[in-house]
Design a protein around this motif. Sequence first.
Motif, PDB file in Angstrom:
ATOM      1  N   THR A  80       0.611  -1.223   0.055  1.00 54.62           N
ATOM      2  CA  THR A  80       0.124  -0.020   0.025  1.00 54.62           C
ATOM      3  C   THR A  80       0.850   1.142  -0.054  1.00 54.62           C
ATOM      4  O   THR A  80       1.900   1.333   0.566  1.00 54.62           O
ATOM      5  CB  THR A  80      -0.760   0.257   1.404  1.00 54.62           C
TER       6      THR A  80
ATOM      7  N   ARG B   1       0.100   5.786  -0.009  1.00 50.73           N
ATOM      8  CA  ARG B   1      -0.589   6.879  -0.063  1.00 50.73           C
ATOM      9  C   ARG B   1       0.047   8.049  -0.274  1.00 50.73           C
ATOM     10  O   ARG B   1       1.349   8.331   0.186  1.00 50.73           O
ATOM     11  CB  ARG B   1      -1.368   6.908   1.344  1.00 50.73           C
TER      12      ARG B   1
ATOM     13  N   LYS C  61      -0.994  12.409   0.039  1.00 50.07           N
ATOM     14  CA  LYS C  61      -1.759  13.341   0.565  1.00 50.07           C
ATOM     15  C   LYS C  61      -1.250  14.626   0.314  1.00 50.07           C
ATOM     16  O   LYS C  61      -0.079  14.946   0.689  1.00 50.07           O
ATOM     17  CB  LYS C  61      -1.943  13.293   2.171  1.00 50.07           C
TER      18      LYS C  61
ATOM     19  N   GLU D 275      -6.546  12.648   0.380  1.00 48.07           N
ATOM     20  CA  GLU D 275      -5.414  11.572   0.386  1.00 48.07           C
ATOM     21  C   GLU D 275      -6.098  10.616  -0.627  1.00 48.07           C
ATOM     22  O   GLU D 275      -7.032  10.034  -0.557  1.00 48.07           O
ATOM     23  CB  GLU D 275      -4.896  10.895   1.709  1.00 48.07           C
TER      24      GLU D 275
ATOM     25  N   THR E 120      -4.844   6.633  -2.402  1.00 47.61           N
ATOM     26  CA  THR E 120      -4.268   5.107  -1.984  1.00 47.61           C
ATOM     27  C   THR E 120      -4.110   4.286  -3.195  1.00 47.61           C
ATOM     28  O   THR E 120      -5.151   4.135  -4.079  1.00 47.61           O
ATOM     29  CB  THR E 120      -5.184   4.605  -1.036  1.00 47.61           C
ATOM     30  N   TRP E 121      -2.969   3.839  -3.204  1.00 47.43           N
ATOM     31  CA  TRP E 121      -2.613   2.865  -4.195  1.00 47.43           C
ATOM     32  C   TRP E 121      -2.344   1.209  -3.512  1.00 47.43           C
ATOM     33  O   TRP E 121      -1.733   1.174  -2.729  1.00 47.43           O
ATOM     34  CB  TRP E 121      -1.276   3.222  -5.154  1.00 47.43           C
ATOM     35  N   ASN E 122      -3.061   0.406  -4.088  1.00 45.96           N
ATOM     36  CA  ASN E 122      -2.781  -0.881  -3.650  1.00 45.96           C
ATOM     37  C   ASN E 122      -3.141  -1.899  -4.942  1.00 45.96           C
ATOM     38  O   ASN E 122      -2.940  -1.521  -5.782  1.00 45.96           O
ATOM     39  CB  ASN E 122      -3.842  -1.207  -2.437  1.00 45.96           C
TER      40      ASN E 122
ATOM     41  N   SER F 283      -5.946  -0.764  -7.038  1.00 50.06           N
ATOM     42  CA  SER F 283      -6.082   0.440  -7.584  1.00 50.06           C
ATOM     43  C   SER F 283      -5.780   0.342  -8.910  1.00 50.06           C
ATOM     44  O   SER F 283      -5.299  -0.472  -9.580  1.00 50.06           O
ATOM     45  CB  SER F 283      -5.081   1.408  -6.846  1.00 50.06           C
TER      46      SER F 283
ATOM     47  N   GLY G  41       2.429   4.368   3.901  1.00 48.78           N
ATOM     48  CA  GLY G  41       2.162   3.113   3.411  1.00 48.78           C
ATOM     49  C   GLY G  41       2.852   2.224   4.324  1.00 48.78           C
ATOM     50  O   GLY G  41       3.241   2.512   5.531  1.00 48.78           O
TER      51      GLY G  41
END
Length: 451
Positions: free
Chosen positions: A372, A374, A376, A395, A397-399, A402, A437
């Motif tokens: 993960t 993130r 912001k 913010e 998030t990439w996971n 995503s 992350g």
Amino acid sequence: MGFGKTLQRVALVALTCAGLAGCGRDSGVLEPWPLDDDPVVFADAFTGRVEFQAFGNSKLDALGTDAAEQYLGAGCLRVTVPGPGAYAGGAFVASRARDLSGYNALTFYVKASRAVTVDVVGLGNDNTGGSRHEASTSGLPVTTAWRKVVVPIPDPDRLTHERGLFFFAAAPQGGAGYTLWFDEVRFEKVAGIESPRPAITPQTIQWFVGSTVSLTGTRTTFRVDGADLVVQHMPGYFDYASSDSTVAVARDGRIEVLGTGTASITARLDTTRATGAVTLNAAPFSPGLAPRPGVPAADVISLFSDAYANVPVDKWSADWDVAETAEIPLGSERVRRYTNMSFAGIEFISRPVDASAMGYFHMDVWAPAGTTFRVKLVDFGPNGVFGGGDDSQHELTWNAASIPRFRTNAWLGLEVPLSAFTGLTRRAHLAQLILSGDTRTLYVDNIYFHR
């Protein structure tokens, strides 16, 4: 005009010294100023030699004094723990460093308005973010009756120049706040502290040559008056050894990765070997370069890139973050590396970025592990002050789910429409970029806004 007055002062000093034997130069060696070894943190009242500093985001007016509930003497400390959504906490910091090596424990008396469990109490936190010898105990049970608490110092010989005397943090419990009282907070030479059992959490970590890694999971269990007490502490209390010094060495709680291979890092508290070890697998860092940006320079506001002229950045690792950073060479370019990262704060407060005419945010990231990541963005608003009432932030998030998917061991280019930061209602006074992350190591490049 002032020159004559200066000569008069010089003449006066010369005449004064001529009549005083003490004005002569002492040819002897100057003795060092003796360090203060005062054991008292608080007894009855503040003396001016110790200052309470509330922790960030805590209830700033939580601490006071009380002349009616003291255990001994004329007064005690009173802490008002707030209700849900806040906490009370802070550090008692000496105005001048103290030599605490002659004591083996921090002691104090404590009670509460109802039976609670205090989150953490301890010593060695000077509230600067640079403490090296913090030690604490967590989950302290407190009742409505006064009780004495003893927090052993893992190795008193380390505390020859310490300003962080006592700290605590207490959150609401059962959906409500409560009151704590502390009294007779001091350092002592306590009998009955026995059988230190140091330990380091066993772990296997992957790092790259050239990295510096902060050790975690260090603690010592003591027998105090017949019962075990676990003291969590910073790694600076231990001495370390490496099974292969060509791969890695450890000192002051940090591992320096020197070459490829595997090394086992072990620890000792004074002469007692700690259980557990850190196994380090070191590999060369060779991710290659991130793709070179192709956006025309006239359409870019760049924070960090070799492809553009960069605007000023105040701090690449803010005072309040949990990260370490360095700018390092990579081939013909330079990238920024974050290590030991929980979250990294990048600040450009003195010269906020006006991205109101920009349409996109871009950055390239490379991580060896994690699932993960993130980002912001924070706008301080026209008043330029955090928390000034006109801030906005959002913010992303990439996971694994995503688009694009977060991936490791490869450069990931994040090209994000600023409209995706839906909570960022203003863009003319951007002052912070916060990265977080579950990856402790991160490489970043080509951080910019563009049309």
